[in-house]
Design a protein around this motif. Sequence first.
Motif, short mmCIF file in Angstrom:
data_model
loop_
_atom_site.label_atom_id
_atom_site.label_comp_id
_atom_site.label_asym_id
_atom_site.label_seq_id
_atom_site.Cartn_x
_atom_site.Cartn_y
_atom_site.Cartn_z
N SER A 91 36.93 50.51 68.23
CA SER A 91 35.77 49.65 67.96
C SER A 91 36.16 48.57 66.98
CB SER A 91 34.63 50.48 67.39
OG SER A 91 34.99 50.98 66.10
N MET A 92 35.36 47.51 66.91
CA MET A 92 35.62 46.43 65.98
C MET A 92 35.58 46.94 64.54
SD MET A 92 36.45 43.32 65.49
CE MET A 92 36.20 42.60 67.09
N ASP A 93 34.64 47.87 64.27
CA ASP A 93 34.53 48.43 62.93
C ASP A 93 35.82 49.15 62.55
OD1 ASP A 93 32.82 49.22 60.54
OD2 ASP A 93 33.38 51.22 61.31
N ALA A 94 36.38 49.92 63.51
CA ALA A 94 37.61 50.66 63.24
C ALA A 94 38.78 49.70 63.01
CB ALA A 94 37.91 51.61 64.39
#
Length: 338
Positions: free
Chosen positions: A325-328
């Motif tokens: 994910s973008m957050d990761a």
Amino acid sequence: MNIAVTPDKLKPADFASDQEVRWCPGCGDYAILKAVQRTLPDIDTPKENYVFVSGIGCSSRFPYYMSTYGFHTIHGRAPAIATGMKIANPELDIWMVTGDGDGFSIGGNHMLHVLRRNVDLQILLCNNEIYGLTKGQYSPTSGVGLRTPSSPDGSVDTPLKPLVFTLGAGARFAARAYDTQKTLPDVLKRAHAHKGTSMVEILQNCIVYNDAVFDNVLARDVAAEKQLHVEHGKPMIFGAEKNKGIRLNTSTLTLEAVTIGEDGVTEADVLVHDEKNRSLATLIAAMDGNELPVAFGVIYCDPAPTYEDGITQKLEQAKEETAPSMDALLRQGHTWQA
């Protein structure tokens, strides 16, 4: 009621654009253009998929005269543009038209890479051994001693042999023809049928700046003795009486011309053309019409995986991988450390 409609078969005229063809009267490019327009109707490709790409030079006006999609690019860079097109849309049927100067001088590096990568396209090299568009300077394929505005005392450069270069770069298809050759469409069809980069060198006459440069090979009174038309699986026989052949000298590993019936030579001594043999193809491609005849036809054809197929495979593999994910991605830490 639904009725199946069979589209009309395309004709050569369907590939002629509305542009006035403007080459010098007598230029060999006219014959090459007509040969291509005769070839395409016999190829099972939708007309909207054809793209003609060229660089700079007399022959590079080709896209204007074809009723297909086309791209007239900058000097020597047609291979790069054509490669990008094929990667972006592998369904396109791309024909690249270039000259000996455009393709092997300023464009030599680009030519090298399109050949070694094996991009699925056809390259038509119109070789007149001169710069025609820029008024007659000597080119990479010009003969030693040629007097031109850029070599007034005669060129001292060793001429480049396009098909030897092609094979040395790792290309999988190499053929040669000449502009007015009746069987030129057959050679073009073979090039198109090959999946990968197909190089077709076409000896082409420049009537203004290098007229009759190939007469020592193409003139009617010498053609039979100076031309070897190769065919896979057939003995390499030539001559007006069909009594001459090409033999491998096993002590020097060089080719030599022999006469069948003299000095104990029989047809069994004559080499049989094997278009999958790269070493033999290189020797044949180097024959220049002096001690040995010039070879015409398909000199080498040995398919291998294409560049765009490899790119497509990589893209499909990337799609199958699970992306974080973008957050990761933002929280995974520094990407570089001292």
